[in-house]
Design a protein around this motif. Structure first.
Motif, PDB file in Angstrom:
ATOM      1  N   SER A  83       0.969  -1.225  -0.156  1.00  0.00           N
ATOM      2  CA  SER A  83       0.056   0.071  -0.204  1.00  0.00           C
ATOM      3  C   SER A  83       0.585   1.062  -0.092  1.00  0.00           C
ATOM      4  O   SER A  83       0.420   2.298  -0.665  1.00  0.00           O
ATOM      5  CB  SER A  83      -0.907  -0.082   1.226  1.00  0.00           C
ATOM      6  OG  SER A  83      -0.250  -0.078   2.453  1.00  0.00           O
ATOM      7  N   MET A  87       0.487   3.992  -2.777  1.00  0.00           N
ATOM      8  CA  MET A  87       0.177   5.460  -2.500  1.00  0.00           C
ATOM      9  C   MET A  87       0.989   6.468  -2.700  1.00  0.00           C
ATOM     10  O   MET A  87       0.863   7.490  -3.309  1.00  0.00           O
ATOM     11  CB  MET A  87      -0.322   5.441  -1.161  1.00  0.00           C
ATOM     12  CG  MET A  87      -1.556   4.470  -0.646  1.00  0.00           C
ATOM     13  SD  MET A  87      -2.964   5.101  -1.473  1.00  0.00           S
ATOM     14  CE  MET A  87      -3.329   6.402  -0.564  1.00  0.00           C
ATOM     15  N   SER A 124      -8.149   5.815  -4.042  1.00  0.00           N
ATOM     16  CA  SER A 124      -6.973   4.599  -3.926  1.00  0.00           C
ATOM     17  C   SER A 124      -7.046   3.997  -2.895  1.00  0.00           C
ATOM     18  O   SER A 124      -6.935   2.407  -2.744  1.00  0.00           O
ATOM     19  CB  SER A 124      -5.567   5.181  -4.376  1.00  0.00           C
ATOM     20  OG  SER A 124      -5.598   5.845  -5.653  1.00  0.00           O
ATOM     21  N   CYS A 125      -7.241   4.373  -1.607  1.00  0.00           N
ATOM     22  CA  CYS A 125      -7.456   3.742  -0.483  1.00  0.00           C
ATOM     23  C   CYS A 125      -8.641   2.942  -0.224  1.00  0.00           C
ATOM     24  O   CYS A 125      -8.508   1.704   0.224  1.00  0.00           O
ATOM     25  CB  CYS A 125      -7.551   4.907   0.763  1.00  0.00           C
ATOM     26  SG  CYS A 125      -5.941   5.757   1.118  1.00  0.00           S
ATOM     27  N   LEU A 128      -7.671  -0.410  -1.984  1.00  0.00           N
ATOM     28  CA  LEU A 128      -6.713  -1.096  -1.292  1.00  0.00           C
ATOM     29  C   LEU A 128      -7.371  -1.796  -0.246  1.00  0.00           C
ATOM     30  O   LEU A 128      -6.842  -2.755   0.265  1.00  0.00           O
ATOM     31  CB  LEU A 128      -5.499  -0.365  -0.858  1.00  0.00           C
ATOM     32  CG  LEU A 128      -4.601   0.366  -1.964  1.00  0.00           C
ATOM     33  CD1 LEU A 128      -3.687   1.102  -1.554  1.00  0.00           C
ATOM     34  CD2 LEU A 128      -3.853  -0.822  -2.817  1.00  0.00           C
ATOM     35  N   TYR A 132      -6.636  -5.242   2.911  1.00  0.00           N
ATOM     36  CA  TYR A 132      -6.310  -5.316   4.254  1.00  0.00           C
ATOM     37  C   TYR A 132      -7.041  -6.103   4.998  1.00  0.00           C
ATOM     38  O   TYR A 132      -7.102  -6.943   6.036  1.00  0.00           O
ATOM     39  CB  TYR A 132      -6.577  -3.884   4.887  1.00  0.00           C
ATOM     40  CG  TYR A 132      -5.295  -2.846   4.548  1.00  0.00           C
ATOM     41  CD1 TYR A 132      -4.671  -2.413   5.933  1.00  0.00           C
ATOM     42  CD2 TYR A 132      -4.779  -2.692   3.524  1.00  0.00           C
ATOM     43  CE1 TYR A 132      -3.425  -1.888   5.680  1.00  0.00           C
ATOM     44  CE2 TYR A 132      -3.662  -1.846   3.252  1.00  0.00           C
ATOM     45  CZ  TYR A 132      -2.711  -1.270   4.763  1.00  0.00           C
ATOM     46  OH  TYR A 132      -2.043  -0.642   4.238  1.00  0.00           O
ATOM     47  N   THR A 156      -2.683  -6.283  10.403  1.00  0.00           N
ATOM     48  CA  THR A 156      -3.021  -5.681   9.404  1.00  0.00           C
ATOM     49  C   THR A 156      -4.148  -4.888   9.356  1.00  0.00           C
ATOM     50  O   THR A 156      -4.410  -3.636   8.913  1.00  0.00           O
ATOM     51  CB  THR A 156      -3.064  -6.464   8.243  1.00  0.00           C
ATOM     52  OG1 THR A 156      -1.804  -6.977   7.816  1.00  0.00           O
ATOM     53  CG2 THR A 156      -3.296  -5.656   6.743  1.00  0.00           C
ATOM     54  N   LEU A 163      -3.612   3.559   6.600  1.00  0.00           N
ATOM     55  CA  LEU A 163      -3.568   3.666   5.319  1.00  0.00           C
ATOM     56  C   LEU A 163      -4.553   4.904   4.653  1.00  0.00           C
ATOM     57  O   LEU A 163      -3.657   5.367   3.912  1.00  0.00           O
ATOM     58  CB  LEU A 163      -4.625   2.380   4.795  1.00  0.00           C
ATOM     59  CG  LEU A 163      -4.810   2.324   3.465  1.00  0.00           C
ATOM     60  CD1 LEU A 163      -3.750   2.381   2.406  1.00  0.00           C
ATOM     61  CD2 LEU A 163      -5.986   1.188   3.089  1.00  0.00           C
ATOM     62  N   CYS A 267       5.835   1.243  -7.353  1.00  0.00           N
ATOM     63  CA  CYS A 267       5.392   0.151  -6.810  1.00  0.00           C
ATOM     64  C   CYS A 267       6.410  -1.086  -7.400  1.00  0.00           C
ATOM     65  O   CYS A 267       6.732  -2.068  -6.401  1.00  0.00           O
ATOM     66  CB  CYS A 267       3.873  -0.259  -7.182  1.00  0.00           C
ATOM     67  SG  CYS A 267       2.586   0.809  -6.283  1.00  0.00           S
TER      68      CYS A 267
END
Length: 484
Positions: A83, A87, A124-125, A128, A132, A156, A163, A267
């Motif tokens: 992540s 990000m 984007s969070c 993702l 998690y 996590t 995040l 990434c």
């Protein structure tokens, strides 16, 4: 001698004449060194402090037990790094646009760009979030032992607030960096590190909350950093921040494409090192192997944070100079930075080799893990040298807007060559973790070599022209005229 040029807004600036003697080279080298470290040192301090928040979490947990260390290391190094890389990459598009806009005199656009990035990173969070929520089965599919995957998955889940802090943190940081307002970033990072250390001690050793306390401290510290940065932007950055604007929703798709190119580029770099831990988890005696390698990666991460600071500095320097129309200044700043970074990498390698039998004590009390770490010290040293140059070249790519090109190079060098080569050495030739790491180092070496060739052959005058077009498309007259 310097020759006068004009910025996009008509301000007088100067570019270097081509260097023709050793004396001129020394003069340019010194000027660029001062400019680099004026930005790079505070950013490096800030990134070291921010990484210290991550590393201290592992250090405190490591003294609870080996299983807890493995679980938290896997969570931070696999899910967290996944992540973080995505990000950071999405936010790094802001380095290109804000840096070039600031150099071109379009300071009013920086706040709009930052708000666009907030929107994109918040979405984007959400994308993702399933990773998690499903961390435990994902880690088991990747081959992690059940006991490690179960504990890592629980940790996590507790990191979800952290995040979402990244969605605000990265764009705000890039906004400040583009204007060279970096001292405040360093002070915020330092304060956060001190607070985090106190929270870890309080939650883990006083309240006896174990890994739950570690996660709580991580979340709280992350959001304290965000609150401090945003407060500074809104209170003391009046030229770049003029309040919330509907322009933030304009031209989002073009912004998303550049953000995705940045994300893929970074990434592929960050996840590459994450793959070492995943592949190592399939070896026999996985707990010792993962623990020893995670300690090495932790130290490599500390050194990497210094060079992420230099990465940010060279990105700012290149983007600002291209925005001002100064191709030789951009070129010479790159050469100066690469040379100094290589020397710093050699220094870190020597320190690691001298202290190879001792530094693991900081992270663990297990003699078996300490011995395993000592056996990996030589590979750690080589990795540090390679990682001293590679982030700098990445910073140049971000400053110049070359993200897509570098992404293709990263894909080929890392995942087509390096990772398979490491698996062959580690499993087929039975060299274990040393073989895996050696093969992956080969991929990093190839990638660094290719990027150095690209930088050496770059036409910086053409880069200035492309920067001018980019500013016209995303922030020049068209958008500037729409200001309210």
């Amino acid at each position: 001698m310097e020759t006068p040029l004009l910025t996009a807004n008509g301000d007088d600036v100067t570019d270097y004449e081509p260097v023709k003697s050793l004396k001129e080279a020394r003069s340019v080298f010194w000027k660029e060194t001062v400019k680099l470290w004026k930005i790079g040192l505070p950013v490096a301090c800030a990134t070291v402090c921010n990484y210290g928040v991550n590393s201290l979490t592992g250090i405190f947990v490591g003294h609870i037990g080996e299983l807890q260390l493995s679980a938290v290391s896997i969570s931070l190094s696999v899910i967290g790094a996944f992540s973080f890389g995505f990000m950071l990459g999405m936010g790094s598009a802001l380095e290109t646009l804000c840096g070039q806009a600031f150099g071109a005199g379009q300071v009013h656009m920086l706040g709009v760009y930052m708000q666009r990035s907030w929107i994109i990173l918040w979405v984007s969070c959400m994308c993702l979030l399933p990773i998690y929520l499903l961390a435990t089965p994902i880690l088991k599919i990747l081959g992690q032992a059940d006991e490690i995957a179960d504990a890592a998955g629980k940790f996590t889940l507790m990191m979800i607030p952290q995040l979402f802090s990244l969605a605000v943190n990265f764009p705000t940081q890039k906004f400040l960096q583009a204007q060279s307002k970096v001292n405040v970033i360093a002070w915020i990072g330092f304060g956060a590190l001190i607070i985090h250390c106190g929270l870890l001690w309080l939650f883990i050793f006083v309240f006896q909350w174990g890994t739950t306390g570690a996660a709580a401290a991580f979340d709280i510290t992350s959001w304290l950093i965000v609150i401090a940065q945003v407060a500074y932007v809104m209170g003391w950055c009046k030229e770049g921040w003029s309040g919330f604007s509907w322009l933030a929703f304009k031209d989002l798709w073009g912004f998303v494409k550049l953000s995705l190119a940045s994300a893929i580029m970074l990434c592929l770099e960050i996840w590459y090192m994450m793959c070492i831990l995943i592949v190592t988890g399939h070896l026999s005696n996985a707990v010792i192997a993962v623990d020893s390698l995670s300690i090495c990666m932790n130290l490599n991460g500390w050194e990497g944070m210094v060079f992420i600071g230099i990465n940010a500095a060279i990105s700012v320097r290149v983007s600002n100079e291209l925005g001002k129309g100064r191709p030789l200044a951009a070129k010479y700043s790159v050469y100066t930075t690469v040379f100094q970074s290589f020397l710093i990498g050699l220094f870190f390698m020597v320190v690691i080799l001298i202290t190879k039998n001792y530094f693991a004590v900081i992270f663990t009390s297990s003699k078996n893990v300490q011995e395993a770490v000592s056996n990996l010290a030589f590979l750690l040293g080589i990795t540090m040298v390679l990682n001293s140059v590679q982030p700098v070249i990445s910073g140049v790519a971000i400053g110049g807007g070359w993200q897509a090109t570098v992404a293709y190079i990263n894909l080929g060098c890392y995942y087509v060559f390096g990772l398979p080569f490491g698996c062959i050495l580690g499993y087929l030739l039975n060299l274990g973790v040393k073989g895996i790491w050696s093969g992956m180092i080969s991929g990093t070496a190839l990638q660094t070599f290719l990027l150095c060739v690209i930088v050496f052959k770059t036409n910086w005058n053409k880069e200035v022209e492309e920067t001018t077009e980019r500013m016209k498309r995303w922030g020049g007259g068209k958008i500037g005229d729409d200001r309210t």
